[in-house]
Structure formats: C-alpha cells, structure tokens
Design a protein around this motif. Sequence first.
Motif, PDB file in Angstrom:
ATOM      1  N   THR A  41      11.780   1.369  21.310  1.00 39.28           N
ATOM      2  CA  THR A  41      11.464   2.270  19.614  1.00 39.28           C
ATOM      3  C   THR A  41      10.098   3.406  19.869  1.00 39.28           C
TER       4      THR A  41
ATOM      5  N   ASN B  85       7.136   4.589  17.868  1.00 39.04           N
ATOM      6  CA  ASN B  85       5.968   4.398  17.135  1.00 39.04           C
ATOM      7  C   ASN B  85       5.488   5.976  16.869  1.00 39.04           C
TER       8      ASN B  85
ATOM      9  N   SER C 219      -0.244   7.840  14.030  1.00 38.93           N
ATOM     10  CA  SER C 219      -0.793   7.708  13.275  1.00 38.93           C
ATOM     11  C   SER C 219      -1.755   9.004  12.624  1.00 38.93           C
TER      12      SER C 219
ATOM     13  N   SER D 127      13.634  11.413  16.026  1.00 38.10           N
ATOM     14  CA  SER D 127      12.179  11.445  16.205  1.00 38.10           C
ATOM     15  C   SER D 127      10.854  12.003  17.122  1.00 38.10           C
TER      16      SER D 127
END
Length: 71
Positions: free
Chosen positions: A4, A6, A9, A56
């Motif tokens: 995955t 992530n 931020s 992504s």
Amino acid sequence: MTGTFNPPSEDEINNNPDEYNTEDEKNTRLEICKNCINFNIDDTFTSCLQCGCSISLLVTFKLEKCPIGKW
C-alpha cells in the motif's frame, strides 16, 4: 509492486518541495495517464502496463517519469 502506498503528509510535502509534485501537477499527470492505453485499473489499484508501477507513485514524485515520455 505490491503493498500500500501511504501518501506523504502535507508537512512532508511542504518541507520537500523539490521531491513532491503539487496537487495541480499530480492531477495533470493523472489525466494524461487516464487517457493512455497503458493505464490499468485492477479493483482499486491503478498501474501502468508499460512499467508496472503504481500510478499513485508515478504522479506523486517529481523525479518519476512516464515510461513512454508522455510527461
């Protein structure tokens, strides 16, 4: 590639502007990918059929390049 991704931020993006694309840059790349014959959606995972990378990841990082030179 498995696993995955992530997303970084907001602080990480702001502190490393040379590493990450802006939202506008990511969206521009993503729109180009979506119109490419190598764009692949498998369930919820999108990948490039040319290189096998996660879309992504490709659109997020500035140093990543389209494997067929579209961006």
